[in-house]
Design a protein around this motif. Structure first.
Motif, PDB file in Angstrom:
ATOM      1  N   TYR A  32     -49.666 133.552  91.150  1.00 54.68           N
ATOM      2  CA  TYR A  32     -51.195 133.129  91.646  1.00 54.68           C
ATOM      3  C   TYR A  32     -51.660 131.764  91.650  1.00 54.68           C
ATOM      4  O   TYR A  32     -51.366 130.897  90.536  1.00 54.68           O
ATOM      5  N   TYR A  33     -52.184 131.170  92.577  1.00 57.35           N
ATOM      6  CA  TYR A  33     -52.483 129.839  92.583  1.00 57.35           C
ATOM      7  C   TYR A  33     -53.991 129.407  91.787  1.00 57.35           C
ATOM      8  O   TYR A  33     -54.051 128.342  91.193  1.00 57.35           O
ATOM      9  N   TYR A  34     -54.794 130.295  92.020  1.00 55.77           N
ATOM     10  CA  TYR A  34     -56.216 129.967  91.636  1.00 55.77           C
ATOM     11  C   TYR A  34     -56.685 131.086  90.514  1.00 55.77           C
ATOM     12  O   TYR A  34     -56.454 132.219  90.722  1.00 55.77           O
ATOM     13  N   TRP A  35     -57.288 130.295  89.583  1.00 57.88           N
ATOM     14  CA  TRP A  35     -57.710 131.497  88.284  1.00 57.88           C
ATOM     15  C   TRP A  35     -59.322 131.049  87.946  1.00 57.88           C
ATOM     16  O   TRP A  35     -59.686 130.007  88.108  1.00 57.88           O
ATOM     17  N   GLY A  36     -60.108 132.173  87.698  1.00 53.44           N
ATOM     18  CA  GLY A  36     -61.282 132.174  87.227  1.00 53.44           C
ATOM     19  C   GLY A  36     -61.449 131.590  85.816  1.00 53.44           C
ATOM     20  O   GLY A  36     -60.362 131.715  85.164  1.00 53.44           O
ATOM     21  N   GLN A  37     -62.493 131.780  85.220  1.00 54.18           N
ATOM     22  CA  GLN A  37     -62.647 130.901  83.712  1.00 54.18           C
ATOM     23  C   GLN A  37     -62.739 132.408  82.824  1.00 54.18           C
ATOM     24  O   GLN A  37     -62.251 132.121  81.653  1.00 54.18           O
ATOM     25  N   GLY A  38     -62.653 133.610  83.296  1.00 55.05           N
ATOM     26  CA  GLY A  38     -62.526 134.824  82.462  1.00 55.05           C
ATOM     27  C   GLY A  38     -63.991 135.333  82.066  1.00 55.05           C
ATOM     28  O   GLY A  38     -64.945 134.424  81.802  1.00 55.05           O
ATOM     29  N   THR A  39     -64.080 136.572  81.667  1.00 55.58           N
ATOM     30  CA  THR A  39     -65.029 137.175  81.327  1.00 55.58           C
ATOM     31  C   THR A  39     -64.709 138.192  80.256  1.00 55.58           C
ATOM     32  O   THR A  39     -63.796 138.783  80.385  1.00 55.58           O
ATOM     33  N   GLN A  40     -65.402 138.239  79.225  1.00 57.59           N
ATOM     34  CA  GLN A  40     -65.334 138.902  77.977  1.00 57.59           C
ATOM     35  C   GLN A  40     -65.745 140.351  77.979  1.00 57.59           C
ATOM     36  O   GLN A  40     -66.725 140.762  78.403  1.00 57.59           O
ATOM     37  N   VAL A  41     -64.736 141.481  77.884  1.00 55.44           N
ATOM     38  CA  VAL A  41     -64.966 142.659  77.937  1.00 55.44           C
ATOM     39  C   VAL A  41     -64.501 143.269  76.377  1.00 55.44           C
ATOM     40  O   VAL A  41     -63.518 143.191  76.010  1.00 55.44           O
ATOM     41  N   THR A  42     -65.411 143.610  75.792  1.00 55.01           N
ATOM     42  CA  THR A  42     -65.436 144.302  74.271  1.00 55.01           C
ATOM     43  C   THR A  42     -65.786 145.610  74.407  1.00 55.01           C
ATOM     44  O   THR A  42     -67.007 146.208  74.789  1.00 55.01           O
ATOM     45  N   VAL A  43     -64.778 146.724  73.853  1.00 52.97           N
ATOM     46  CA  VAL A  43     -65.044 148.252  73.746  1.00 52.97           C
ATOM     47  C   VAL A  43     -65.070 148.499  72.331  1.00 52.97           C
ATOM     48  O   VAL A  43     -63.994 148.062  71.703  1.00 52.97           O
ATOM     49  N   SER A  44     -65.896 149.008  71.976  1.00 48.48           N
ATOM     50  CA  SER A  44     -66.424 149.455  70.811  1.00 48.48           C
ATOM     51  C   SER A  44     -65.986 150.960  70.449  1.00 48.48           C
ATOM     52  O   SER A  44     -66.080 151.847  71.357  1.00 48.48           O
ATOM     53  N   SER A  45     -65.362 151.244  69.155  1.00 49.69           N
ATOM     54  CA  SER A  45     -64.786 152.641  69.043  1.00 49.69           C
ATOM     55  C   SER A  45     -66.095 153.552  68.361  1.00 49.69           C
ATOM     56  O   SER A  45     -67.107 153.131  68.046  1.00 49.69           O
TER      57      SER A  45
END
Length: 123
Positions: free
Chosen positions: A110-123
């Motif tokens: 992959y050439y291009y990347w985004g900055q990322g987004t946090q996903v948090t799943v609580s139990s």
């Protein structure tokens, strides 16, 4: 090309979340669009990808729970995540490039990347 991911957040186990990634700078209609994730202390892993032909590919851990889709008119790719588990907690990155099928799970393709987004799943 710039990729901007959004839509992450905190959700309880079993819940759903949709993350989005908007591309700007060029049209990506003929490029593959993919999602990778990286949990703390772990390597980045393949989640899902969609080729321009609309063939979708999924990582084994998300198959049957996540769905990738794209809106070419909006230059946007979505990742619908259902039945979320605590082990899905990670930073989710979108990526794009002229990726061929045999290497669609390989982040180095992959050439291009985004900055990322946090996903948090609580139990």
């Amino acid at each position: 090309v710039q990729l901007q991911a959004s839509g992450g957040g905190l959700v309880q186990a079993g819940g759903s979340l949709r993350v989005s990634c908007v591309a700007s700078g060029r049209t990506l209609n003929t490029y593959a669009l993919g999602w990778f994730r990286q949990a703390p202390g772990k390597e980045r892993e393949f989640v899902a990808a969609l080729r321009w032909s609309s063939n979708a590919y999924y990582g084994d851990s998300v198959k049957g729970r996540f769905t990738i889709s794209r809106d070419n008119a909006k230059n946007t790719v979505y990742l619908q995540m259902n039945s979320l588990k605590p082990e899905d907690t990670a930073v989710y990155y979108c990526a794009s490039g002229p990726v061929i099928t045999s290497t669609i799970r390989d982040q180095s393709s992959y050439y291009y990347w985004g900055q990322g987004t946090q996903v948090t799943v609580s139990s």
